[in-house]
Every structure is written in structure tokens, then in C-alpha cells.
Design a protein around this motif. Structure first.
Motif, mmCIF file in Angstrom:
data_model
loop_
_atom_site.group_PDB
_atom_site.id
_atom_site.type_symbol
_atom_site.label_atom_id
_atom_site.label_comp_id
_atom_site.label_asym_id
_atom_site.label_seq_id
_atom_site.Cartn_x
_atom_site.Cartn_y
_atom_site.Cartn_z
ATOM 1 N N LEU A 168 0.841 -1.195 0.000
ATOM 2 C CA LEU A 168 0.000 0.000 0.000
ATOM 3 C C LEU A 168 0.873 1.240 0.000
ATOM 4 N N GLY A 169 0.503 2.213 -0.803
ATOM 5 C CA GLY A 169 1.257 3.452 -0.805
ATOM 6 C C GLY A 169 0.851 4.335 -1.960
ATOM 7 N N PRO A 170 1.323 5.578 -1.970
ATOM 8 C CA PRO A 170 0.974 6.504 -3.047
ATOM 9 C C PRO A 170 1.657 6.125 -4.352
ATOM 10 N N SER A 171 1.194 6.720 -5.451
ATOM 11 C CA SER A 171 1.822 6.481 -6.747
ATOM 12 C C SER A 171 3.297 6.868 -6.694
ATOM 13 N N GLY A 172 4.134 6.020 -7.287
ATOM 14 C CA GLY A 172 5.561 6.302 -7.330
ATOM 15 C C GLY A 172 6.347 5.840 -6.131
ATOM 16 N N CYS A 173 5.712 5.092 -5.211
ATOM 17 C CA CYS A 173 6.436 4.668 -4.006
ATOM 18 C C CYS A 173 7.223 3.381 -4.207
ATOM 19 N N GLY A 174 7.081 2.711 -5.358
ATOM 20 C CA GLY A 174 7.858 1.506 -5.647
ATOM 21 C C GLY A 174 7.087 0.210 -5.545
#
Length: 380
Positions: free
Chosen positions: A58-64
């Protein structure tokens, strides 16, 4: 299949990877890293997923998170780290097995069904062996996704939710050990999404498939995951069960990712911080250090103004502070009420169930649940 230390020497695992008698995770990722043009995109990611477990990146766009998924799948190479499936090393120093040798199923946003093939042909595409066995597997999966009568139809004749279920059946047909899902529900109508997610989760659990799901939606992660790995800047900053990661965030950004937050700022002195809501315990913060007290809108309590007086202090809710309504919005199941606090002019938002629409400028008293607060270092 569960591989244990007894399998060492039989070609199923390498020695030194686990303790004797300990079951090997279906998927294990160790120290995974990847850079592009000198920029670190994934840094030292570690995961362990058991059969039947759903782990959400889970994470924002571009976090890998999607790059991590592609490395597990084998469509992206690693700069460092290892990937193990059922005790067998798939990637590491000097080793990179292609996707078709990893026993992995994949589902993506666009479903990628073959338009010229029927539903049954799509589901059987990755199967090998006798025709009767393949047909039986296709029938079983179509029944389990509730589309047994759709076998002769083509993808363009299906709704988005039906296409999603066919994509799931096709991915599960070869009985993959690991299923990788990259935001597979994002294209579905909101009214369909919850039901499709629940049905998908039930089938994956029945198949005992280890699942890694990528999403940027906290609600989806909370609904589907047994464990959430919260990513930021290419790293996993916190991992754990949904209840634990929601109720014990590692920092302010982690708390804010799951819901709106209110921030009350102060300065620690003698392990205490004075605020308009009374004293808060702030152990571990040096004298003079700025602190931020975080509370979610649903944990603010509202009380009426009684001629300029509010409710009496309590150990649970502390001291009440007065604010004036500057905005009120009705959202159906709840109302959001924004206040400007009289003590310092700060803005706080409370969410209350049902219809509560106070007039603008009305004075009300707010109290803060002490057991629902998080205290983090502030900025000078």
C-alpha cells in the motif's frame, strides 16, 4: 505444498534458509532493491507470505510498489536481494528465473483477456495436459466465479465485473503458488467493487494461494489484506495486520494515509505538553522539543455550549475547549464539522454519525479521547 528443512538435499531448497521443522513461506523476499538512472525506486524490501495469506503493498503512486511486484514476477530484474518461492530461489546474485518458471499468476487493471477467444478458451489458455482434465478445471473455475453459463461467450459480451472474474479464473487455472495483483479492481464501478473483491478473496483463500496485492486505496487494503506493508519512497515504513497498522501508526504520515487527521501542536516539558485541551503525556520527548498530537476526526467529541461553559474535565476526555463552526458538510452516513478554536485560531474537524448541521458561527465544545491520540515529534 509446504517445504520444510527435511526437503534440504532433495532439490527443493538450499540449506541455511530456515530452521529445522519450520515451514517455509510460500513467498519470501529478502533485501529487494532496484534503481533506474541512478535513482533508487525500491530499497531493501522484505516480505514473507504464507499459503492463503493476502499481503497488500500500500502506498501513493511512485512509491515503488508496482516495481516490487514486477521483480517478484520476474519481468523486472533486481539490483540486490533474493526472491524465494516454496523454498526455491527464483532470483538473487547470479540468478534470474523467467516468469514462466516461477509458478506465479498475475492480474492487472486491464484484465488482458483475448478478445478472439471464448470465455472457456481464455480460462484454459495456460493449461496443459489431457483435454478432459483441462475442461474439468475450466468448468470448476467458471462455477466458482458464478459464470458457468458464459463459457461460449466472448469478452466483449461481458460486463466489467464479469471480465474481472474471468481474468481471475484464468490466472488461477494453472494453480499458481503465488498470485500478484496490481490494482485489479480500480476499473470497476463502486457498487460492484466490494462484492467482486469479497468473491475474489474467498476463491483465493480456498485455493491456498499466497497473494501480493498492490493498491493505493487504504480501504481496499483494510478490506482484503491479512497484512499490510505501507510503502513510502521505495521502502516499507511499516507492516502488520490492518488493525495494528491503523491503530498504531509509525508516524504522522502513516496515520494521515489511512484517514483525515487533526494536528495539535505543543512543546514538551517534563514529559507533559500543555494544550487548550489540557495536559498530554509526552514521554520520550526532551524538554523544549516540539510535539504533534494527532487525532482522527471521528474521535473528537462535541458538546453544547451552556452560557459560555462546557462539560467538566474527565480522565478519558481531558479538558474541553471551545470552537466556532466555520463549515458543516453532510456526507450521508456522517457529517463533517470544521471548527476554529477560540484558544489559538487553529482548525479542527470532527466527524459525527447521521445528520448534524450546526449553524455557521455557533459555539460548541470539543473534547479529545486520550486513548485515541498519537504523539509524534514536531518540527521547529
Amino acid at each position: 505444498m509446504t517445504v520444510t528443512a527435511k526437503d534440504i538435499g532433495k532439490g527443493k531448497a538450499e540449506p541455511g534458509q530456515f530452521e529445522a521443522g519450520q515451514a517455509v513461506p510460500r513467498l519470501e523476499v529478502k533485501g529487494l532493491s532496484r534503481s533506474f538512472a541512478g535513482r533508487a525506486v525500491v530499497q531493501d524490501v522484505a516480505l514473507s507470505v504464507a499459503p492463503g495469506q493476502v499481503t497488500c503493498l500500500l502506498g501513493p503512486s511512485g512509491c515503488g510498489k508496482s516495481t516490487t511486484l514486477r521483480m517478484i514476477a520476474g519481468v523486472e530484474t533486481t539490483d540486490a536481494g533474493e526472491i524465494w518461492i516454496d523454498g526455491q530461489r527464483m532470483a538473487g546474485p547470479g540468478l534470474h528465473l523467467p516468469p514462466e518458471r516461477r509458478g506465479i499468476g498475475m492480474m492487472f487493471q486491464d484484465f488482458a483477456l483475448f478478445p478472439h477467444l471464448t470465455v472457456a478458451q481464455n480460462v484454459s489458455f495456460g493449461l496443459s495436459g489431457p483435454s478432459a482434465a483441462k475442461a474439468a478445471r475450466v468448468r470448476d473455475l467458471l462455477e466458482r466465479v458464478g459464470l458457468a453459463s458464459f463459457a461460449s461467450k466472448h469478452p466483449h459480451q461481458l460486463s466489467g465485473g464479469e471480465q474481472q472474474r474471468i481474468a481471475l479464473a484464468r490466472a488461477l487455472a494453472p494453480r499458481p503458488q503465488v498470485m500478484l495483483m496490481d490494482e485489479p479492481f480500480s476499473g470497476l464501478d463502486n457498487r460492484l467493487r466490494d462484492g467482486i473483491r469479497d468473491a475474489t478473496l474467498e476463491i483465493l483463500k480456498e485455493e491456498r494461494t499466497a497473494v501480493v496485492l498492490v493498491t493505493h486505496e487504504p480501504d481496499e487494503a483494510m478490506r482484503m489484506a491479512d497484512e499490510i506493508a505501507l510503502m513510502r519512497g521505495g521502502r516499507i515504513v511499516q507492516s502488520g495486520a490492518p488493525y495494528n497498522i491503523y491503530n498504531a501508526p509509525v508516524d504522522k504520515a502513516a496515520a494521515a494515509f489511512f484517514s483525515d487527521i487533526n494536528v495539535i501542536r505543543g512543546t514538551s516539558k517534563g514529559a507533559l505538553t500543555q494544550t487548550p485541551f489540557g495536559e498530554f503525556l509526552t514521554p520520550g520527548h526532551a524538554d523544549g522539543a516540539p510535539v504533534e498530537i494527532i487525532i482522527r476526526p471521528q474521535h473528537l467529541k462535541i458538546d453544547f455550549d451552556r452560557g459560555g461553559r462546557g462539560p467538566l474535565p474527565t480522565p478519558q476526555d481531558g479538558t474541553a475547549a471551545r470552537g466556532r463552526v466555520v463549515r458543516a458538510r453532510y456526507l450521508g452516513r456522517e457529517s463533517l464539522v470544521e471548527f476554529e478554536m477560540e484558544a489559538d485560531g487553529s482548525r479542527l474537524t470532527a466527524s459525527v454519525p447521521g445528520v448534524f448541521m450546526p449553524q455557521l458561527g455557533r459555539a460548541l465544545w470539543l473534547m479529545i479521547r486520550r486513548d485515541r491520540c498519537f504523539v509524534f515529534p514536531g518540527q521547529r
